[in-house]
Design a protein around this motif. Sequence first.
Motif, PDB file in Angstrom:
ATOM      1  N   VAL A  28       9.916  -3.764   4.115  1.00 29.16           N
ATOM      2  CA  VAL A  28      10.334  -2.436   4.179  1.00 29.16           C
ATOM      3  C   VAL A  28      11.858  -2.604   4.619  1.00 29.16           C
ATOM      4  O   VAL A  28      12.023  -3.017   5.622  1.00 29.16           O
ATOM      5  CB  VAL A  28       9.657  -1.721   5.074  1.00 29.16           C
ATOM      6  CG1 VAL A  28      10.509  -0.091   5.070  1.00 29.16           C
ATOM      7  CG2 VAL A  28       8.234  -1.386   4.525  1.00 29.16           C
ATOM      8  N   ARG A  29      12.858  -2.432   3.945  1.00 33.23           N
ATOM      9  CA  ARG A  29      14.387  -2.291   4.289  1.00 33.23           C
ATOM     10  C   ARG A  29      14.659  -1.010   4.988  1.00 33.23           C
ATOM     11  O   ARG A  29      15.146  -1.026   5.955  1.00 33.23           O
ATOM     12  CB  ARG A  29      15.234  -2.417   3.048  1.00 33.23           C
ATOM     13  CG  ARG A  29      15.306  -4.054   2.698  1.00 33.23           C
ATOM     14  CD  ARG A  29      16.027  -4.810   3.931  1.00 33.23           C
ATOM     15  NE  ARG A  29      16.021  -6.357   3.629  1.00 33.23           N
ATOM     16  CZ  ARG A  29      16.565  -7.060   2.827  1.00 33.23           C
ATOM     17  NH1 ARG A  29      17.669  -6.292   2.148  1.00 33.23           N
ATOM     18  NH2 ARG A  29      16.591  -8.202   2.589  1.00 33.23           N
ATOM     19  N   ILE A  40      10.756   4.429   0.049  1.00 31.81           N
ATOM     20  CA  ILE A  40      10.711   3.359   0.813  1.00 31.81           C
ATOM     21  C   ILE A  40      11.640   2.300   0.092  1.00 31.81           C
ATOM     22  O   ILE A  40      11.308   2.043  -1.223  1.00 31.81           O
ATOM     23  CB  ILE A  40       9.098   2.510   0.825  1.00 31.81           C
ATOM     24  CG1 ILE A  40       8.460   3.497   1.862  1.00 31.81           C
ATOM     25  CG2 ILE A  40       9.329   1.285   1.760  1.00 31.81           C
ATOM     26  CD1 ILE A  40       7.098   3.167   1.750  1.00 31.81           C
ATOM     27  N   ALA A  41      12.419   1.451   0.846  1.00 29.13           N
ATOM     28  CA  ALA A  41      13.246   0.595  -0.142  1.00 29.13           C
ATOM     29  C   ALA A  41      12.616  -0.931   0.222  1.00 29.13           C
ATOM     30  O   ALA A  41      12.571  -1.352   1.415  1.00 29.13           O
ATOM     31  CB  ALA A  41      14.611   0.623   0.271  1.00 29.13           C
ATOM     32  N   THR A  69       6.760   0.804   8.627  1.00 29.09           N
ATOM     33  CA  THR A  69       8.176   0.851   9.709  1.00 29.09           C
ATOM     34  C   THR A  69       9.271  -0.287   9.030  1.00 29.09           C
ATOM     35  O   THR A  69       8.707  -1.099   8.204  1.00 29.09           O
ATOM     36  CB  THR A  69       7.922   0.567  11.265  1.00 29.09           C
ATOM     37  OG1 THR A  69       7.329  -0.791  10.900  1.00 29.09           O
ATOM     38  CG2 THR A  69       7.107   1.476  11.530  1.00 29.09           C
ATOM     39  N   THR A  70      10.483  -0.238   9.539  1.00 29.09           N
ATOM     40  CA  THR A  70      11.427  -1.321   8.887  1.00 29.09           C
ATOM     41  C   THR A  70      10.867  -2.512   9.404  1.00 29.09           C
ATOM     42  O   THR A  70      10.571  -2.849  10.450  1.00 29.09           O
ATOM     43  CB  THR A  70      12.693  -0.791   9.590  1.00 29.09           C
ATOM     44  OG1 THR A  70      13.208   0.458   9.139  1.00 29.09           O
ATOM     45  CG2 THR A  70      13.951  -1.903   9.340  1.00 29.09           C
ATOM     46  N   GLY A  71      10.933  -3.450   8.345  1.00 25.04           N
ATOM     47  CA  GLY A  71      10.667  -4.969   8.469  1.00 25.04           C
ATOM     48  C   GLY A  71       9.051  -5.138   8.319  1.00 25.04           C
ATOM     49  O   GLY A  71       8.548  -6.313   8.244  1.00 25.04           O
ATOM     50  N   ALA A  72       8.144  -4.066   8.139  1.00 24.54           N
ATOM     51  CA  ALA A  72       6.879  -4.329   7.968  1.00 24.54           C
ATOM     52  C   ALA A  72       6.722  -5.035   6.588  1.00 24.54           C
ATOM     53  O   ALA A  72       7.556  -4.555   5.621  1.00 24.54           O
ATOM     54  CB  ALA A  72       6.104  -2.975   7.841  1.00 24.54           C
ATOM     55  N   CYS A  73       5.569  -5.639   6.453  1.00 24.61           N
ATOM     56  CA  CYS A  73       5.305  -6.117   5.085  1.00 24.61           C
ATOM     57  C   CYS A  73       4.199  -5.455   4.434  1.00 24.61           C
ATOM     58  O   CYS A  73       3.065  -5.188   4.724  1.00 24.61           O
ATOM     59  CB  CYS A  73       4.843  -7.752   5.215  1.00 24.61           C
ATOM     60  SG  CYS A  73       4.637  -8.513   3.722  1.00 24.61           S
TER      61      CYS A  73
END
Length: 467
Positions: A28-29, A40-41, A69-73
């Motif tokens: 997630v960016r 979600i980008a 969240t940002t960074g989650a895969c």
Amino acid sequence: MEKIKRTRIVDLLKTPAFGTIVNAKGWVRTRRGNKNVNFIALNDGSTINNLQIVVDLANFSEDLLKDITTGACLSVNGLLVESMGSGQAAEVQATEIEILGLCDNTYPLQKKGHSMEFLRDIAHLRPRTNTFGAVLRIRHNMAIAIHTFFHQKGFYYFHTPLITASDCEGAGQMFQVTTMNLYDLKKKEDGFIDYSGDFFGKQTSLTVSGQLEGELAATALGAIYTFGPTFRAENSNTPRHLAEFWMVEPEVAFADLDELTALEEEFIKYCVKWALDNCADDLAFLNKMVDPGLIERLQGVISTDFVRLPYTEGVRILEEAVRNGHKFEFPVYWGADLASEHERYLVEEHFKKPVIMIDYPKDIKAFYMKQNPDGKTVQGTDVLFPQIGEIIGGSVREESYDKLMARIDELQMSTKELWWYLDTRRYGTCPHAGFGLGFERLLLFVTGMQNIRDVIPFPRTPNNAAF
Ligand code: 4AD
Ligand code: MG
């Protein structure tokens, strides 16, 4: 979650199969939206472009949503549809989402616009940024371009050792390789260290160049190139120097100075054109975010003829510039080892195009360069580039055993570790020439990045060997 074969985001966006159910996986960016729908980008590294995932919040549990969240895969199944929003061709309407990897709020890449210095401290994570993703994809592409270029021209890829007992450039900037106990070094009677008990039974170092072994190969296979890491313990903390960098070193039997410079020019143009042809999205990003003159500069280089400039003439131009009031930090005179400010003046202000400087004073160049009849200069070549300065260093090699030995004696070099090299001049010597391209210098040019620490994944520089 239903198992659907994953498609890379680059492929989903290139020729979108609208109306099919697809699976994408990535990190997630950003996540934004309102209380009904979220966007979600998602990025999976296959392209600079993110895949937009449209999430109808009513279809997913609070529990799952809080972990996006940002960074989650994530792994996402959904319907690939034409995107109504601008900037992307396709988006995915999520039907199922699985969190493959949670990312807690200490993740350092939460916001955009970090400084390059900050990102160097988190070099283990910076490939996840747009800028480093672009740089690393271009780095890969340049390696492929190099292999393709030489393979197509009939050069053989030749592997030279990294551990060596000889100092090719003679500059004494080598890192030693030893298994000796540094707390208990044995000395000989003359006070020098006794290496006879060391791993190789003699003093060894990491190589500064594969050239000497490359020359052996060229005088057997005709034309070869090396492409590997080289090491220099020069204490230059500049934006253009690394202690560990990659070098490409072609070596060609029977080539003279004209053929050498022609090869240098053709080679660089091939690499730059490859980038323009194959890395368009990444270059467009870098052109927008890092260096607005980038693409124009790349196009300029492939469509212009490089200047051939004898050193003596170059010094004359620089001296004239000084007379006309131009201020350089370092002095200019015949015999001086030109500094990058001088090289850049010639390239950026005088000629306004790449310059191949030739015929250098022998005293500022390595022992192996072919001596000119004037007794003062050698057939060395440096390719000088805008923004970069020296990007290639090369030469015609001195093929005469006697002349080479005379130069070695003049420099008071030891031939102990060079006997095998000298054999090439005794057993069917031939004219030959070659050069070394600093791979990271090429990348500086092609990406527009300002610091060489930012075009290699894990830079090695004085006082820095983290990761
Ligand atoms: O000019 P150099 O020292 O030439 C050689 O090593 C020759 N043996 C090459 C040959 O003829 N086969 O280094 C070649 C190139 C430079 O032009 C520069 O681009 C790069 O290697 N280079 C460095 N790049 C990054 N960090 C450093 N410390 C570098 N030193 C040289
Ligand atoms: Mg050089």
